[in-house]
Design a protein around this motif. Structure first.
Motif, PDB file in Angstrom:
ATOM      1  N   ALA A 105       7.958 -25.302   4.525  1.00 33.50           N
ATOM      2  CA  ALA A 105       6.674 -25.687   3.915  1.00 33.50           C
ATOM      3  C   ALA A 105       6.892 -26.660   2.758  1.00 33.50           C
ATOM      4  O   ALA A 105       6.136 -27.630   2.601  1.00 33.50           O
ATOM      5  CB  ALA A 105       5.920 -24.449   3.447  1.00 33.50           C
ATOM      6  N   ASP A 106       7.920 -26.429   1.944  1.00 32.78           N
ATOM      7  CA  ASP A 106       8.205 -27.332   0.826  1.00 32.78           C
ATOM      8  C   ASP A 106       8.574 -28.728   1.321  1.00 32.78           C
ATOM      9  O   ASP A 106       8.142 -29.732   0.756  1.00 32.78           O
ATOM     10  CB  ASP A 106       9.321 -26.772  -0.055  1.00 32.78           C
ATOM     11  CG  ASP A 106       8.875 -25.574  -0.881  1.00 32.78           C
ATOM     12  OD1 ASP A 106       7.651 -25.339  -0.985  1.00 32.78           O
ATOM     13  OD2 ASP A 106       9.758 -24.865  -1.407  1.00 32.78           O
ATOM     14  N   LYS A 107       9.370 -28.792   2.388  1.00 32.08           N
ATOM     15  CA  LYS A 107       9.745 -30.098   2.943  1.00 32.08           C
ATOM     16  C   LYS A 107       8.535 -30.812   3.540  1.00 32.08           C
ATOM     17  O   LYS A 107       8.390 -32.029   3.397  1.00 32.08           O
ATOM     18  CB  LYS A 107      10.837 -29.931   3.992  1.00 32.08           C
ATOM     19  CG  LYS A 107      12.178 -29.586   3.392  1.00 32.08           C
ATOM     20  CD  LYS A 107      13.232 -29.396   4.454  1.00 32.08           C
ATOM     21  CE  LYS A 107      14.542 -28.960   3.816  1.00 32.08           C
ATOM     22  NZ  LYS A 107      15.554 -28.618   4.817  1.00 32.08           N
ATOM     23  N   VAL A 108       7.664 -30.067   4.199  1.00 30.63           N
ATOM     24  CA  VAL A 108       6.459 -30.673   4.773  1.00 30.63           C
ATOM     25  C   VAL A 108       5.566 -31.227   3.663  1.00 30.63           C
ATOM     26  O   VAL A 108       5.029 -32.332   3.779  1.00 30.63           O
ATOM     27  CB  VAL A 108       5.693 -29.652   5.643  1.00 30.63           C
ATOM     28  CG1 VAL A 108       4.293 -30.130   5.974  1.00 30.63           C
ATOM     29  CG2 VAL A 108       6.462 -29.372   6.922  1.00 30.63           C
ATOM     30  N   LEU A 109       5.414 -30.481   2.581  1.00 30.02           N
ATOM     31  CA  LEU A 109       4.589 -30.954   1.468  1.00 30.02           C
ATOM     32  C   LEU A 109       5.190 -32.201   0.819  1.00 30.02           C
ATOM     33  O   LEU A 109       4.452 -33.129   0.449  1.00 30.02           O
ATOM     34  CB  LEU A 109       4.425 -29.851   0.429  1.00 30.02           C
ATOM     35  CG  LEU A 109       3.573 -28.665   0.851  1.00 30.02           C
ATOM     36  CD1 LEU A 109       3.569 -27.600  -0.233  1.00 30.02           C
ATOM     37  CD2 LEU A 109       2.159 -29.110   1.171  1.00 30.02           C
ATOM     38  N   ALA A 110       6.512 -32.238   0.684  1.00 29.32           N
ATOM     39  CA  ALA A 110       7.164 -33.416   0.115  1.00 29.32           C
ATOM     40  C   ALA A 110       6.950 -34.635   1.013  1.00 29.32           C
ATOM     41  O   ALA A 110       6.643 -35.734   0.531  1.00 29.32           O
ATOM     42  CB  ALA A 110       8.649 -33.150  -0.101  1.00 29.32           C
ATOM     43  N   GLU A 111       7.094 -34.447   2.316  1.00 29.01           N
ATOM     44  CA  GLU A 111       6.872 -35.553   3.256  1.00 29.01           C
ATOM     45  C   GLU A 111       5.417 -36.000   3.251  1.00 29.01           C
ATOM     46  O   GLU A 111       5.126 -37.183   3.370  1.00 29.01           O
ATOM     47  CB  GLU A 111       7.298 -35.154   4.673  1.00 29.01           C
ATOM     48  CG  GLU A 111       8.784 -35.117   4.875  1.00 29.01           C
ATOM     49  CD  GLU A 111       9.439 -36.479   4.652  1.00 29.01           C
ATOM     50  OE1 GLU A 111       8.910 -37.503   5.150  1.00 29.01           O
ATOM     51  OE2 GLU A 111      10.468 -36.515   3.970  1.00 29.01           O
ATOM     52  N   LYS A 112       4.526 -35.046   3.113  1.00 31.56           N
ATOM     53  CA  LYS A 112       3.098 -35.379   3.050  1.00 31.56           C
ATOM     54  C   LYS A 112       2.812 -36.255   1.829  1.00 31.56           C
ATOM     55  O   LYS A 112       2.062 -37.227   1.924  1.00 31.56           O
ATOM     56  CB  LYS A 112       2.292 -34.078   2.978  1.00 31.56           C
ATOM     57  CG  LYS A 112       0.813 -34.247   2.956  1.00 31.56           C
ATOM     58  CD  LYS A 112       0.154 -32.868   2.903  1.00 31.56           C
ATOM     59  CE  LYS A 112      -1.317 -32.955   2.609  1.00 31.56           C
ATOM     60  NZ  LYS A 112      -1.914 -31.615   2.436  1.00 31.56           N
ATOM     61  N   GLY A 113       3.423 -35.932   0.703  1.00 30.16           N
ATOM     62  CA  GLY A 113       3.252 -36.743  -0.506  1.00 30.16           C
ATOM     63  C   GLY A 113       3.836 -38.130  -0.340  1.00 30.16           C
ATOM     64  O   GLY A 113       3.225 -39.127  -0.753  1.00 30.16           O
ATOM     65  N   LYS A 114       5.027 -38.213   0.262  1.00 23.44           N
ATOM     66  CA  LYS A 114       5.646 -39.522   0.495  1.00 23.44           C
ATOM     67  C   LYS A 114       4.791 -40.368   1.433  1.00 23.44           C
ATOM     68  O   LYS A 114       4.637 -41.575   1.232  1.00 23.44           O
ATOM     69  CB  LYS A 114       7.039 -39.348   1.106  1.00 23.44           C
ATOM     70  CG  LYS A 114       8.095 -38.879   0.154  1.00 23.44           C
ATOM     71  CD  LYS A 114       9.420 -38.764   0.886  1.00 23.44           C
ATOM     72  CE  LYS A 114      10.501 -38.161   0.037  1.00 23.44           C
ATOM     73  NZ  LYS A 114      11.761 -38.007   0.786  1.00 23.44           N
ATOM     74  N   MET A 115       4.255 -39.740   2.473  1.00 25.30           N
ATOM     75  CA  MET A 115       3.442 -40.472   3.442  1.00 25.30           C
ATOM     76  C   MET A 115       2.170 -40.990   2.790  1.00 25.30           C
ATOM     77  O   MET A 115       1.766 -42.145   3.014  1.00 25.30           O
ATOM     78  CB  MET A 115       3.091 -39.567   4.629  1.00 25.30           C
ATOM     79  CG  MET A 115       2.364 -40.276   5.735  1.00 25.30           C
ATOM     80  SD  MET A 115       3.283 -41.632   6.481  1.00 25.30           S
ATOM     81  CE  MET A 115       4.614 -40.758   7.221  1.00 25.30           C
ATOM     82  N   ALA A 116       1.543 -40.177   1.956  1.00 27.24           N
ATOM     83  CA  ALA A 116       0.323 -40.624   1.271  1.00 27.24           C
ATOM     84  C   ALA A 116       0.625 -41.794   0.342  1.00 27.24           C
ATOM     85  O   ALA A 116      -0.148 -42.772   0.285  1.00 27.24           O
ATOM     86  CB  ALA A 116      -0.295 -39.469   0.490  1.00 27.24           C
ATOM     87  N   ALA A 117       1.732 -41.737  -0.380  1.00 31.83           N
ATOM     88  CA  ALA A 117       2.113 -42.836  -1.276  1.00 31.83           C
ATOM     89  C   ALA A 117       2.427 -44.096  -0.481  1.00 31.83           C
ATOM     90  O   ALA A 117       2.049 -45.208  -0.886  1.00 31.83           O
ATOM     91  CB  ALA A 117       3.315 -42.428  -2.127  1.00 31.83           C
ATOM     92  N   ALA A 118       3.097 -43.954   0.654  1.00 29.78           N
ATOM     93  CA  ALA A 118       3.436 -45.115   1.486  1.00 29.78           C
ATOM     94  C   ALA A 118       2.183 -45.761   2.058  1.00 29.78           C
ATOM     95  O   ALA A 118       2.059 -46.999   2.068  1.00 29.78           O
ATOM     96  CB  ALA A 118       4.385 -44.700   2.610  1.00 29.78           C
ATOM     97  N   VAL A 119       1.241 -44.960   2.511  1.00 25.78           N
ATOM     98  CA  VAL A 119       0.006 -45.507   3.072  1.00 25.78           C
ATOM     99  C   VAL A 119      -0.789 -46.230   1.987  1.00 25.78           C
ATOM    100  O   VAL A 119      -1.299 -47.338   2.207  1.00 25.78           O
ATOM    101  CB  VAL A 119      -0.831 -44.391   3.738  1.00 25.78           C
ATOM    102  CG1 VAL A 119      -2.246 -44.865   4.038  1.00 25.78           C
ATOM    103  CG2 VAL A 119      -0.150 -43.904   5.002  1.00 25.78           C
ATOM    104  N   CYS A 120      -0.880 -45.644   0.812  1.00 22.28           N
ATOM    105  CA  CYS A 120      -1.605 -46.280  -0.300  1.00 22.28           C
ATOM    106  C   CYS A 120      -0.959 -47.611  -0.684  1.00 22.28           C
ATOM    107  O   CYS A 120      -1.646 -48.620  -0.873  1.00 22.28           O
ATOM    108  CB  CYS A 120      -1.640 -45.330  -1.486  1.00 22.28           C
ATOM    109  SG  CYS A 120      -2.593 -45.940  -2.873  1.00 22.28           S
ATOM    110  N   ALA A 121       0.370 -47.608  -0.787  1.00 31.23           N
ATOM    111  CA  ALA A 121       1.081 -48.840  -1.140  1.00 31.23           C
ATOM    112  C   ALA A 121       0.899 -49.901  -0.054  1.00 31.23           C
ATOM    113  O   ALA A 121       0.656 -51.081  -0.356  1.00 31.23           O
ATOM    114  CB  ALA A 121       2.558 -48.548  -1.356  1.00 31.23           C
TER     115      ALA A 121
END
Length: 177
Positions: A100-116
Motif C-alpha cells: 500500500a505504501d508503494k502504491v501511494l508513492a507511485e500514485k503521488g509520482k504519477m500525479a506530479a508527472a501528469v501535472c508537469a
C-alpha cells in the motif's frame, strides 16, 4: 481472526489513518491472546456464554472432560497456536502495508508527472519555449527519464524551427498587435 486480516487489509488499501490501523492490529493481537488463553485454561468461561448455562449433551463424546470443549493445559499448545496466528497475521499486515505504501508513492509520482506534463504541453502548444523550458527544468525529478528526454528534444526542435515560422503562428490568442 480472519476477519481482522480482511479489516486490516481494507484499512491499508483505503488509506485509513495510521492510528486506526494500529488500534485494529493491537485489538486483533489482544483478542487472539484472550481466545487462546481461554481455550487453554477455560478459566474465563467465554466459550460457555452463548450456552446461557445449559450443558449440551451432544458434545459429550468429543472429549473426556466434563464440560467440553476441553482445556488444553500445555503452555506449548498456547505458544504454538499464538505463534502461528501472529505469524500469519503480522506477515499479512507488513506485506500489505508495504504494498500500500508503494502504491501511494507511485500514485503521488504519477500525479506530479501528469501535472508537469500538462504545464509543459500547454507552454509548448503556445510556442512559449522559455516557459516550457522552465517547467521542464522544474519537473526533472517528477517526470520519467524517457519522457523528460523526449520533451527536452521536442523543446530543442521547436527552438530550432521558431526563427523560420511566421510571426502570426507565434502570437497567442488576444495578441493582435
Amino acid at each position: 481472526w480472519p476477519l481482522f486480516v480482511l479489516l486490516i487489509d481494507m484499512l491499508l488499501v483505503i488509506e485509513a489513518p495510521r492510528y486506526l490501523t494500529k488500534w485494529v492490529v493491537g485489538a486483533a493481537i489482544a483478542w487472539l491472546l484472550v481466545i487462546e488463553v481461554e481455550f487453554m485454561t477455560r478459566d474465563m468461561s467465554l466459550f460457555d456464554l452463548p450456552e446461557s448455562g445449559s450443558y449440551d449433551s451432544r458434545r459429550e463424546g468429543w472429549c473426556s472432560c466434563a464440560r467440553p470443549p476441553c482445556a488444553h493445559h500445555s503452555p506449548l499448545y498456547l505458544v504454538n497456536n499464538l505463534a502461528g496466528y501472529y505469524f500469519v497475521f503480522l506477515l499479512d499486515f507488513f506485506l500489505t502495508r508495504g504494498f500500500a505504501d508503494k502504491v501511494l508513492a507511485e500514485k503521488g509520482k504519477m500525479a506530479a508527472a501528469v501535472c508537469a506534463a500538462e504545464n509543459i504541453a500547454a507552454s509548448l502548444a503556445g510556442f512559449d519555449l522559455e516557459m516550457a523550458g522552465a517547467c521542464l527544468a522544474a519537473a526533472e525529478d517528477d517526470l520519467p527519464r524517457d519522457l523528460h528526454a523526449s520533451l527536452r528534444q521536442l523543446l530543442e526542435n521547436l527552438g530550432s524551427y521558431k526563427p523560420y515560422l511566421p510571426q502570426s503562428m507565434l502570437m497567442g490568442p488576444g495578441d493582435d498587435d
